[in-house]
Design a protein around this motif. Structure first.
Motif, PDB file in Angstrom:
ATOM      1  N   GLY A   1       0.771  -1.240   0.000  1.00 24.42           N
ATOM      2  CA  GLY A   1       0.000   0.000   0.000  1.00 24.42           C
ATOM      3  C   GLY A   1       0.799   1.286   0.000  1.00 24.42           C
ATOM      4  O   GLY A   1       0.227   2.368   0.172  1.00 24.42           O
ATOM      5  N   ALA A   2       2.120   1.228  -0.209  1.00 27.44           N
ATOM      6  CA  ALA A   2       2.929   2.451  -0.260  1.00 27.44           C
ATOM      7  C   ALA A   2       2.497   3.316  -1.436  1.00 27.44           C
ATOM      8  O   ALA A   2       2.105   2.813  -2.491  1.00 27.44           O
ATOM      9  CB  ALA A   2       4.410   2.094  -0.402  1.00 27.44           C
ATOM     10  N   GLY A   3       2.591   4.620  -1.247  1.00 31.58           N
ATOM     11  CA  GLY A   3       2.293   5.539  -2.334  1.00 31.58           C
ATOM     12  C   GLY A   3       3.416   5.551  -3.355  1.00 31.58           C
ATOM     13  O   GLY A   3       4.560   5.199  -3.048  1.00 31.58           O
ATOM     14  N   VAL A   4       3.094   5.961  -4.577  1.00 34.95           N
ATOM     15  CA  VAL A   4       4.090   6.041  -5.646  1.00 34.95           C
ATOM     16  C   VAL A   4       3.871   7.337  -6.420  1.00 34.95           C
ATOM     17  O   VAL A   4       2.736   7.683  -6.754  1.00 34.95           O
ATOM     18  CB  VAL A   4       3.991   4.837  -6.613  1.00 34.95           C
ATOM     19  CG1 VAL A   4       5.011   4.966  -7.748  1.00 34.95           C
ATOM     20  CG2 VAL A   4       4.192   3.519  -5.875  1.00 34.95           C
ATOM     21  N   LYS A   5       4.983   8.027  -6.700  1.00 33.18           N
ATOM     22  CA  LYS A   5       4.937   9.218  -7.537  1.00 33.18           C
ATOM     23  C   LYS A   5       5.509   8.876  -8.907  1.00 33.18           C
ATOM     24  O   LYS A   5       6.437   8.073  -9.021  1.00 33.18           O
ATOM     25  CB  LYS A   5       5.782  10.337  -6.936  1.00 33.18           C
ATOM     26  CG  LYS A   5       5.192  10.969  -5.711  1.00 33.18           C
ATOM     27  CD  LYS A   5       6.084  12.087  -5.212  1.00 33.18           C
ATOM     28  CE  LYS A   5       5.520  12.659  -3.920  1.00 33.18           C
ATOM     29  NZ  LYS A   5       6.423  13.647  -3.333  1.00 33.18           N
ATOM     30  N   LEU A   6       4.960   9.502  -9.925  1.00 37.38           N
ATOM     31  CA  LEU A   6       5.531   9.483 -11.264  1.00 37.38           C
ATOM     32  C   LEU A   6       6.068  10.883 -11.495  1.00 37.38           C
ATOM     33  O   LEU A   6       5.403  11.866 -11.156  1.00 37.38           O
ATOM     34  CB  LEU A   6       4.462   9.154 -12.303  1.00 37.38           C
ATOM     35  CG  LEU A   6       4.907   9.279 -13.765  1.00 37.38           C
ATOM     36  CD1 LEU A   6       5.933   8.212 -14.125  1.00 37.38           C
ATOM     37  CD2 LEU A   6       3.700   9.198 -14.702  1.00 37.38           C
ATOM     38  N   GLY A   7       7.274  10.969 -12.045  1.00 31.35           N
ATOM     39  CA  GLY A   7       7.824  12.295 -12.248  1.00 31.35           C
ATOM     40  C   GLY A   7       8.779  12.385 -13.415  1.00 31.35           C
ATOM     41  O   GLY A   7       9.133  11.383 -14.047  1.00 31.35           O
ATOM     42  N   CYS A   8       9.164  13.619 -13.673  1.00 29.82           N
ATOM     43  CA  CYS A   8      10.142  13.929 -14.710  1.00 29.82           C
ATOM     44  C   CYS A   8      10.997  15.063 -14.185  1.00 29.82           C
ATOM     45  O   CYS A   8      10.469  16.068 -13.696  1.00 29.82           O
ATOM     46  CB  CYS A   8       9.431  14.362 -15.995  1.00 29.82           C
ATOM     47  SG  CYS A   8      10.561  14.845 -17.325  1.00 29.82           S
ATOM     48  N   ASP A   9      12.316  14.918 -14.260  1.00 30.22           N
ATOM     49  CA  ASP A   9      13.185  15.999 -13.804  1.00 30.22           C
ATOM     50  C   ASP A   9      13.995  16.607 -14.955  1.00 30.22           C
ATOM     51  O   ASP A   9      15.067  17.177 -14.759  1.00 30.22           O
ATOM     52  CB  ASP A   9      14.077  15.564 -12.641  1.00 30.22           C
ATOM     53  CG  ASP A   9      15.042  14.434 -12.991  1.00 30.22           C
ATOM     54  OD1 ASP A   9      15.179  14.099 -14.185  1.00 30.22           O
ATOM     55  OD2 ASP A   9      15.663  13.886 -12.070  1.00 30.22           O
ATOM     56  N   HIS A  10      13.439  16.519 -16.167  1.00 28.86           N
ATOM     57  CA  HIS A  10      14.047  17.188 -17.317  1.00 28.86           C
ATOM     58  C   HIS A  10      13.962  18.698 -17.086  1.00 28.86           C
ATOM     59  O   HIS A  10      12.943  19.204 -16.616  1.00 28.86           O
ATOM     60  CB  HIS A  10      13.304  16.803 -18.597  1.00 28.86           C
ATOM     61  CG  HIS A  10      13.984  17.239 -19.851  1.00 28.86           C
ATOM     62  ND1 HIS A  10      13.971  18.550 -20.287  1.00 28.86           N
ATOM     63  CD2 HIS A  10      14.690  16.544 -20.781  1.00 28.86           C
ATOM     64  CE1 HIS A  10      14.638  18.641 -21.426  1.00 28.86           C
ATOM     65  NE2 HIS A  10      15.087  17.433 -21.748  1.00 28.86           N
ATOM     66  N   THR A  11      15.027  19.413 -17.402  1.00 32.19           N
ATOM     67  CA  THR A  11      15.077  20.863 -17.189  1.00 32.19           C
ATOM     68  C   THR A  11      13.871  21.584 -17.774  1.00 32.19           C
ATOM     69  O   THR A  11      13.344  22.517 -17.180  1.00 32.19           O
ATOM     70  CB  THR A  11      16.365  21.450 -17.824  1.00 32.19           C
ATOM     71  OG1 THR A  11      17.484  20.763 -17.272  1.00 32.19           O
ATOM     72  CG2 THR A  11      16.495  22.928 -17.578  1.00 32.19           C
ATOM     73  N   ASN A  12      13.414  21.144 -18.943  1.00 31.31           N
ATOM     74  CA  ASN A  12      12.320  21.828 -19.628  1.00 31.31           C
ATOM     75  C   ASN A  12      10.944  21.220 -19.359  1.00 31.31           C
ATOM     76  O   ASN A  12       9.963  21.643 -19.975  1.00 31.31           O
ATOM     77  CB  ASN A  12      12.588  21.874 -21.132  1.00 31.31           C
ATOM     78  CG  ASN A  12      13.794  22.719 -21.451  1.00 31.31           C
ATOM     79  OD1 ASN A  12      14.009  23.769 -20.853  1.00 31.31           O
ATOM     80  ND2 ASN A  12      14.618  22.258 -22.377  1.00 31.31           N
ATOM     81  N   TYR A  13      10.875  20.242 -18.464  1.00 32.65           N
ATOM     82  CA  TYR A  13       9.569  19.665 -18.127  1.00 32.65           C
ATOM     83  C   TYR A  13       9.608  19.084 -16.717  1.00 32.65           C
ATOM     84  O   TYR A  13       9.401  17.883 -16.516  1.00 32.65           O
ATOM     85  CB  TYR A  13       9.172  18.572 -19.133  1.00 32.65           C
ATOM     86  CG  TYR A  13       7.674  18.317 -19.170  1.00 32.65           C
ATOM     87  CD1 TYR A  13       6.890  18.870 -20.164  1.00 32.65           C
ATOM     88  CD2 TYR A  13       7.051  17.527 -18.202  1.00 32.65           C
ATOM     89  CE1 TYR A  13       5.520  18.633 -20.209  1.00 32.65           C
ATOM     90  CE2 TYR A  13       5.689  17.291 -18.238  1.00 32.65           C
ATOM     91  CZ  TYR A  13       4.930  17.848 -19.246  1.00 32.65           C
ATOM     92  OH  TYR A  13       3.563  17.616 -19.284  1.00 32.65           O
ATOM     93  N   PRO A  14       9.879  19.918 -15.715  1.00 34.78           N
ATOM     94  CA  PRO A  14       9.870  19.393 -14.346  1.00 34.78           C
ATOM     95  C   PRO A  14       8.428  19.188 -13.882  1.00 34.78           C
ATOM     96  O   PRO A  14       7.620  20.112 -13.936  1.00 34.78           O
ATOM     97  CB  PRO A  14      10.577  20.490 -13.547  1.00 34.78           C
ATOM     98  CG  PRO A  14      10.317  21.755 -14.326  1.00 34.78           C
ATOM     99  CD  PRO A  14      10.219  21.337 -15.773  1.00 34.78           C
ATOM    100  N   ALA A  15       8.111  17.971 -13.473  1.00 32.04           N
ATOM    101  CA  ALA A  15       6.745  17.677 -13.030  1.00 32.04           C
ATOM    102  C   ALA A  15       6.743  16.388 -12.225  1.00 32.04           C
ATOM    103  O   ALA A  15       7.610  15.529 -12.403  1.00 32.04           O
ATOM    104  CB  ALA A  15       5.821  17.516 -14.240  1.00 32.04           C
TER     105      ALA A  15
END
Length: 196
Positions: free
Chosen positions: A165-179
């Motif tokens: 049941g742990a939470g999970v984040k999806l992300g992007c650390d590209h300079t032009n698309y941080p999210a």
């Protein structure tokens, strides 16, 4: 559709049988695909694949191309089956969705390498970065592709945490698309079922 953990020639439906199946089951398959689709910001969509989505994709290609000979069927399986998760990972189709053609051209030039900056982060664990485009390179010096195939390899502790049941984040650390975004509980429950 028969879910077996492995897609083989014998586990696929004939074109006739699939046509009947498709008519009754397409809404459920589309709902499954939507459940496993995660938007990251405004322009990135990651479709986490499963046996159901890959089996559907193969059956659709066979239907559209009217393939019924064994060699053609085996080629479709060979093309798509590697996108199916195999117990210790999540695999997905990463789509950069810019409706405006000029904006898409500009942004694909700015986002070279974006696929290598995609990550999942299981609560309490380090980020896991995507292994991208293992089948072929999908970018050049001028632009990246609008579609990439990615794999996130999880260690046994991460798999256990997700299943607990742990939470999970999806992300992007590209300079032009941080999210980054937290994967919704119902989507995460479906993704947990991919893990051993």
């Amino acid at each position: 559709m028969q879910n077996t953990g492995k897609i083989t020639r014998d586990s696929l439906m004939t074109l006739e049988a699939y046509s009947k199946y498709r008519k009754d089951n397409k809404p459920a398959i589309m709902a499954h695909r939507k459940l496993r689709s995660v938007r990251l910001g405004e322009f990135i969509n990651l479709q986490f694949e499963s046996e159901t989505t890959i089996r559907y994709q193969i059956q659709e290609m066979l239907r559209i191309e009217k393939v019924f000979e064994e060699d053609g069927i085996l080629q479709e399986i060979e093309a798509y089956a590697p996108l199916m998760p195999d117990g210790s990972n999540w695999k997905g189709t990463l789509m950069l969705e810019y409706p405006d053609v000029n904006e898409r051209k500009r942004e694909l030039a700015r986002l070279i390498g974006v696929e290598d900056h995609m990550f999942v982060e299981v609560e309490g664990h380090a980020r896991v970065y995507a292994i991208a485009d293992e089948d072929m390179d999908r970018e050049n010096d001028e632009k990246t592709s609008a579609v990439h195939f990615v794999r996130f390899e999880l260690d046994p502790a991460m798999c256990a945490a997700v299943k607990a049941g742990a939470g999970v984040k999806l992300g992007c650390d590209h300079t032009n698309y941080p999210a980054h975004t937290t994967i919704a509980a119902e989507t995460l429950a479906s993704l947990a079922s991919d893990l051993c």
